[in-house]
Design a protein around this motif. Structure first.
Motif, PDB file in Angstrom:
ATOM      1  N   PHE A 587      -3.009  11.663   4.361  1.00 20.39           N
ATOM      2  CA  PHE A 587      -3.077  10.667   5.424  1.00 20.39           C
ATOM      3  C   PHE A 587      -2.490   9.320   4.989  1.00 20.39           C
ATOM      4  O   PHE A 587      -2.047   8.537   5.830  1.00 20.39           O
ATOM      5  CB  PHE A 587      -4.535  10.479   5.859  1.00 20.39           C
ATOM      6  N   VAL A 588      -2.523   9.048   3.684  1.00 16.80           N
ATOM      7  CA  VAL A 588      -1.970   7.775   3.195  1.00 16.80           C
ATOM      8  C   VAL A 588      -0.613   7.990   2.522  1.00 16.80           C
ATOM      9  O   VAL A 588      -0.088   7.069   1.887  1.00 16.80           O
ATOM     10  CB  VAL A 588      -2.946   7.097   2.202  1.00 16.80           C
ATOM     11  N   TYR A 589      -0.051   9.168   2.670  1.00 10.88           N
ATOM     12  CA  TYR A 589       1.202   9.507   1.963  1.00 10.88           C
ATOM     13  C   TYR A 589       2.335   8.514   2.266  1.00 10.88           C
ATOM     14  O   TYR A 589       2.991   8.031   1.332  1.00 10.88           O
ATOM     15  CB  TYR A 589       1.629  10.932   2.311  1.00 10.88           C
ATOM     16  N   PRO A 590       2.609   8.164   3.541  1.00  7.93           N
ATOM     17  CA  PRO A 590       3.709   7.223   3.796  1.00  7.93           C
ATOM     18  C   PRO A 590       3.508   5.879   3.089  1.00  7.93           C
ATOM     19  O   PRO A 590       4.471   5.284   2.581  1.00  7.93           O
ATOM     20  CB  PRO A 590       3.689   7.060   5.319  1.00  7.93           C
ATOM     21  N   THR A 591       2.282   5.406   3.048  1.00  3.57           N
ATOM     22  CA  THR A 591       2.025   4.131   2.397  1.00  3.57           C
ATOM     23  C   THR A 591       2.210   4.252   0.888  1.00  3.57           C
ATOM     24  O   THR A 591       2.710   3.328   0.229  1.00  3.57           O
ATOM     25  CB  THR A 591       0.593   3.660   2.712  1.00  3.57           C
ATOM     26  N   LEU A 592       1.795   5.374   0.313  1.00  2.00           N
ATOM     27  CA  LEU A 592       1.991   5.590  -1.125  1.00  2.00           C
ATOM     28  C   LEU A 592       3.473   5.594  -1.478  1.00  2.00           C
ATOM     29  O   LEU A 592       3.897   5.015  -2.492  1.00  2.00           O
ATOM     30  CB  LEU A 592       1.349   6.913  -1.554  1.00  2.00           C
ATOM     31  N   VAL A 593       4.266   6.249  -0.646  1.00  2.00           N
ATOM     32  CA  VAL A 593       5.717   6.292  -0.894  1.00  2.00           C
ATOM     33  C   VAL A 593       6.300   4.890  -0.896  1.00  2.00           C
ATOM     34  O   VAL A 593       7.125   4.530  -1.746  1.00  2.00           O
ATOM     35  CB  VAL A 593       6.413   7.171   0.161  1.00  2.00           C
ATOM     36  N   LYS A 594       5.834   4.051   0.040  1.00  5.16           N
ATOM     37  CA  LYS A 594       6.328   2.679   0.098  1.00  5.16           C
ATOM     38  C   LYS A 594       5.969   1.904  -1.169  1.00  5.16           C
ATOM     39  O   LYS A 594       6.766   1.109  -1.672  1.00  5.16           O
ATOM     40  CB  LYS A 594       5.744   1.993   1.334  1.00  5.16           C
ATOM     41  N   CYS A 595       4.762   2.169  -1.699  1.00  5.74           N
ATOM     42  CA  CYS A 595       4.283   1.413  -2.854  1.00  5.74           C
ATOM     43  C   CYS A 595       4.966   1.827  -4.159  1.00  5.74           C
ATOM     44  O   CYS A 595       4.743   1.186  -5.192  1.00  5.74           O
ATOM     45  CB  CYS A 595       2.774   1.565  -2.988  1.00  5.74           C
ATOM     46  N   VAL A 596       5.778   2.877  -4.115  1.00  8.84           N
ATOM     47  CA  VAL A 596       6.565   3.223  -5.299  1.00  8.84           C
ATOM     48  C   VAL A 596       7.476   2.055  -5.680  1.00  8.84           C
ATOM     49  O   VAL A 596       7.835   1.874  -6.845  1.00  8.84           O
ATOM     50  CB  VAL A 596       7.382   4.505  -5.041  1.00  8.84           C
ATOM     51  N   GLY A 597       7.836   1.248  -4.683  1.00 10.33           N
ATOM     52  CA  GLY A 597       8.732   0.128  -4.936  1.00 10.33           C
ATOM     53  C   GLY A 597       8.056  -1.124  -5.444  1.00 10.33           C
ATOM     54  O   GLY A 597       8.717  -2.166  -5.560  1.00 10.33           O
ATOM     55  N   CYS A 598       6.773  -1.093  -5.740  1.00 13.00           N
ATOM     56  CA  CYS A 598       6.092  -2.287  -6.259  1.00 13.00           C
ATOM     57  C   CYS A 598       6.654  -2.662  -7.637  1.00 13.00           C
ATOM     58  O   CYS A 598       7.062  -1.800  -8.421  1.00 13.00           O
ATOM     59  CB  CYS A 598       4.590  -2.036  -6.366  1.00 13.00           C
ATOM     60  N   ARG A 599       6.627  -3.929  -7.950  1.00 10.77           N
ATOM     61  CA  ARG A 599       7.179  -4.412  -9.211  1.00 10.77           C
ATOM     62  C   ARG A 599       6.290  -4.086 -10.406  1.00 10.77           C
ATOM     63  O   ARG A 599       6.780  -3.823 -11.493  1.00 10.77           O
ATOM     64  CB  ARG A 599       7.385  -5.931  -9.142  1.00 10.77           C
ATOM     65  N   ASP A 600       5.009  -4.120 -10.237  1.00  2.61           N
ATOM     66  CA  ASP A 600       4.095  -3.939 -11.358  1.00  2.61           C
ATOM     67  C   ASP A 600       4.129  -2.486 -11.830  1.00  2.61           C
ATOM     68  O   ASP A 600       3.821  -1.567 -11.056  1.00  2.61           O
ATOM     69  CB  ASP A 600       2.673  -4.321 -10.943  1.00  2.61           C
ATOM     70  N   PRO A 601       4.477  -2.234 -13.093  1.00  2.00           N
ATOM     71  CA  PRO A 601       4.573  -0.845 -13.572  1.00  2.00           C
ATOM     72  C   PRO A 601       3.228  -0.121 -13.561  1.00  2.00           C
ATOM     73  O   PRO A 601       3.199   1.113 -13.431  1.00  2.00           O
ATOM     74  CB  PRO A 601       5.101  -1.004 -15.006  1.00  2.00           C
ATOM     75  N   ARG A 602       2.134  -0.851 -13.708  1.00  2.00           N
ATOM     76  CA  ARG A 602       0.832  -0.190 -13.695  1.00  2.00           C
ATOM     77  C   ARG A 602       0.527   0.398 -12.313  1.00  2.00           C
ATOM     78  O   ARG A 602      -0.037   1.492 -12.198  1.00  2.00           O
ATOM     79  CB  ARG A 602      -0.257  -1.196 -14.094  1.00  2.00           C
ATOM     80  N   ILE A 603       0.919  -0.333 -11.274  1.00  6.69           N
ATOM     81  CA  ILE A 603       0.721   0.164  -9.910  1.00  6.69           C
ATOM     82  C   ILE A 603       1.620   1.361  -9.660  1.00  6.69           C
ATOM     83  O   ILE A 603       1.197   2.379  -9.084  1.00  6.69           O
ATOM     84  CB  ILE A 603       0.979  -0.947  -8.881  1.00  6.69           C
ATOM     85  N   ARG A 604       2.888   1.266 -10.112  1.00  8.97           N
ATOM     86  CA  ARG A 604       3.818   2.392  -9.904  1.00  8.97           C
ATOM     87  C   ARG A 604       3.310   3.648 -10.607  1.00  8.97           C
ATOM     88  O   ARG A 604       3.424   4.764 -10.075  1.00  8.97           O
ATOM     89  CB  ARG A 604       5.213   2.025 -10.413  1.00  8.97           C
ATOM     90  N   GLU A 605       2.730   3.486 -11.781  1.00  9.63           N
ATOM     91  CA  GLU A 605       2.200   4.643 -12.508  1.00  9.63           C
ATOM     92  C   GLU A 605       1.058   5.297 -11.736  1.00  9.63           C
ATOM     93  O   GLU A 605       1.004   6.530 -11.611  1.00  9.63           O
ATOM     94  CB  GLU A 605       1.714   4.204 -13.887  1.00  9.63           C
ATOM     95  N   GLN A 606       0.151   4.473 -11.183  1.00 11.84           N
ATOM     96  CA  GLN A 606      -0.974   5.012 -10.426  1.00 11.84           C
ATOM     97  C   GLN A 606      -0.504   5.686  -9.144  1.00 11.84           C
ATOM     98  O   GLN A 606      -1.006   6.751  -8.761  1.00 11.84           O
ATOM     99  CB  GLN A 606      -1.971   3.892 -10.102  1.00 11.84           C
TER     100      GLN A 606
END
Length: 624
Positions: A587-606
């Motif tokens: 249900f949150v898949y589209p939002t997760l895909v968008k967050c792949v572009g975040c700058r913080d590497p820790r967030i991208r890893e999660q």
């Protein structure tokens, strides 16, 4: 002075004489008239005599009754007249302009306490109701004219001695005899106590502040009016009371229904706090199950008014005492409410079956009360505690006036309330209608919105994370073994859409601050909130029925046909035994895909971990 000493000697001698020879004296002609004369002298001595004379009169009558009440030596009519004498004495002490001092009032309560303790069996229902009315009158009139201390002196003194004695006596009334329980005296006692809440000081502020009034339940009545009385000329106009050192309020006695006078300042916040503690003690230690159920809603309404005082007095102790009482009473009282409702439902079904068999109308006396009233009040009270609004948490400036220790205590108290809401109310709300269940869940969700307090003020950020994790727990509970009043699956169905929307909102907000073209740095608080969301999404598992319910949709939110079809196919292709899954990631898949572009590497890893878990959920990524 000499005359007073003579009266004291006479009263003491009369008391010893009657105590020793009452059984003989009652057989003499004309004794009843002499007894009435003695009681009349007792009333006058208490109301108009000096303190020494009043104390002697109280001691004399009390000693006689202690020695003979309930025995053949004191016929019942004489006992009843003695109780009326106490009533008359207290009524005189409570009148405006009374000269009966604090020590005499305390002595009167002490004498009644001793009499009740020694001769409990002699008090029938009428006597007990008279006793409660006496205590109510003395609690509302704790001072004599000219004896009322200043606000500063009262603050240093704490609870006035008269009110302290009243509450100590109230605590000793319990447990009631079975005959008193059947007569409904528990309800009378609790109605007397809740009428004191939230106190006169709080009511004045609540009437003056729109924000405060908004926190009170609709239609809530103030138990104290204004510091005015009706003009004696019958015009109906109000004017200040003259000729007194204190003002008098008019109210109705919850025991007798008659008008009773309440001194200005008598129903203080300190008294209301002590009353809250007294209610908690009685409810927890002595109250029978049926009374716990019947008084649950009135007590919660009174406690809610006390908790609402936090808006104008966050440093006060009244709202804290009421919040503590709310937690304990909910844990004890809600099971009693559910048991009582179930028993009434069963009785009603039996009555209806009998009526159908006999062909007569259903004359059942066990009609169900409105079940919504309990849950409506429960939701309102917890909203007041956990969603106090901008008046307390708007910008956190009110917390600046609190010590670090107080802030920690308040945080622990709120978390205790949150635990009670989630672990007690939301686990045993099968009788609550759907819209109130959803309202209870939204209280938890609104805690996530708790504003982050200013630098140096702890509590808000941590509480929001706790609320987010509580939503995760509510969603995960579906499918557990349930008791007769449990509804974990239904609550999970309400909580999942709320949690999904909350997580999407937080992730979208974080991405707006951390996407590649964003300027500035993300605050630590927002980063911590994002990491909390990642942790919740990674560890949560759902019952398949909860996933289906959200994927198929309903009147409250649209469904996701594609997700519903994918879940069905995956269950057919894989060994699906435990019926636990992580379908929420879809249900949150589209939002997760968008967050792949975040700058913080820790967030991208999660985010990468969550996308892999989503792939496993669809069986397109190996579980190895």
């Amino acid at each position: 002075k000499q005359w007073d000493e003579t009266l004291v000697l006479s009263l003491n001698g009369m008391g010893r004489l009657l105590r020793t020879y009452l059984a003989v004296l009652v057989t003499l002609d004309g004794f009843e008239a002499r007894w009435d004369a003695f009681l009349s002298f007792f009333e006058d001595s208490v109301a108009d005599g000096s303190r020494e004379v009043a104390v002697a009169a109280i001691g004399s009558l009390t000693s006689i009754l202690q020695g003979h009440a309930g025995a053949s030596g004191l016929p019942r009519p004489l006992w009843k007249r003695a109780i009326k004498a106490y009533v008359a004495a207290v009524r005189g002490a409570s009148k405006p302009g009374s000269k009966v001092g604090i020590k005499t009032r305390v002595e009167l309560i002490s004498a009644l306490t001793k009499l009740y303790t020694a001769r409990r069996a002699a008090f029938d229902e009428v006597d007990m109701r008279a006793l409660l009315a006496l205590l109510d009158a003395l609690a509302r009139s704790p001072f004599a004219e000219g004896e009322q201390p200043s606000s500063a002196m009262l603050a240093a003194m704490g609870l006035p001695p008269t009110q302290k004695a009243v509450l100590e006596f109230v605590a000793q009334l319990a447990p009631f005899d079975d005959r008193h329980v059947r007569a409904g005296l528990w309800g009378a006692l609790f109605h007397m106590l809740v009428a004191y809440l939230p106190g006169e000081e709080a009511l004045k502020v609540q009437k003056a502040e729109p924000t405060m009034q908004a926190l009170l339940p609709n239609g809530s009545d103030a138990s104290v009016d204004t510091a005015l009385v009706v003009n004696g000329n019958g015009s109906g106009e109000k004017e200040p009371v003259h000729g007194l050192h204190m003002q008098i309020f008019q109210d109705a006695c919850p025991i007798t229904g008659q008008r009773v006078e309440t001194m200005a300042g008598a129903l203080s916040s300190a008294f209301a706090e002590s009353v809250s503690n007294c209610i908690l003690l009685l409810y927890k230690e002595h109250t029978p199950t049926e009374t716990r159920a019947s008084m649950f809603t009135p007590i919660l309404k009174a406690l809610q008014q006390c908790i609402a005082t936090r808006a104008h007095a966050p440093e006060g102790s009244l709202w804290r005492a009421a919040a503590n009482a709310l937690v304990v009473i909910t844990r004890i009282g809600l099971p009693a409410v559910n048991m009582h409702a179930q028993a009434m439902a069963q009785n009603q079904m039996k009555d209806e079956a009998i009526a159908n068999m006999t062909g007569g109308a259903d004359k059942s006396k066990s009609k169900l009360h409105n079940p919504n009233a309990v849950w409506e009040q429960l939701a309102t009270t917890f909203e007041c505690l956990l969603m106090p609004g901008v008046a307390v948490h708007g910008d956190g400036t009110e917390a600046l006036n609190l010590t670090a220790e107080k802030r920690r205590e308040d945080e622990e108290l709120e978390q205790s309330g949150l635990d009670t809401l989630c672990d007690v109310a939301l686990q045993s709300c099968a009788a609550a209608p759907d819209h109130l269940r959803q309202r209870l869940v939204r209280i938890v969700d609104c805690g996530v919105d708790r504003p982050i307090p200013p630098e140096g003020i702890s509590g808000g950020e941590r509480f929001s994370h706790v609320c987010l994790r509580k939503l995760y727990v509510l969603c995960s509970r579906g499918g557990e073994s349930e008791g007769p009043h449990a509804c974990t699956l239904g609550i999970a169905r309400h909580a999942l859409p709320i949690l999904i929307h909350r997580c999407q909102t937080i992730m979208d907000s974080y991405f707006e601050q951390d996407h590649p073209s964003a300027s500035g740095n993300v605050s630590r608080s927002h980063f911590d909130e994002m990491m909390c969301v990642m942790e919740v999404l990674e560890t949560m598992t759902l019952d398949s029925r909860v996933s289906n319910w959200m994927a198929e949709g309903n009147d409250d939110f649209p469904g996701h046909p594609g997700i519903a079809s994918a879940l069905q196919n995956r269950r057919q292709l894989t060994d699906f035994k435990d019926k636990r899954e992580q379908a929420h990631l879809l249900f949150v898949y589209p939002t997760l895909v968008k967050c792949v572009g975040c700058r913080d590497p820790r967030i991208r890893e999660q985010v990468g971990k969550l996308l892999l878990l989503a792939g496993k959920e669809l069986a397109i990524v190996s579980s190895a």
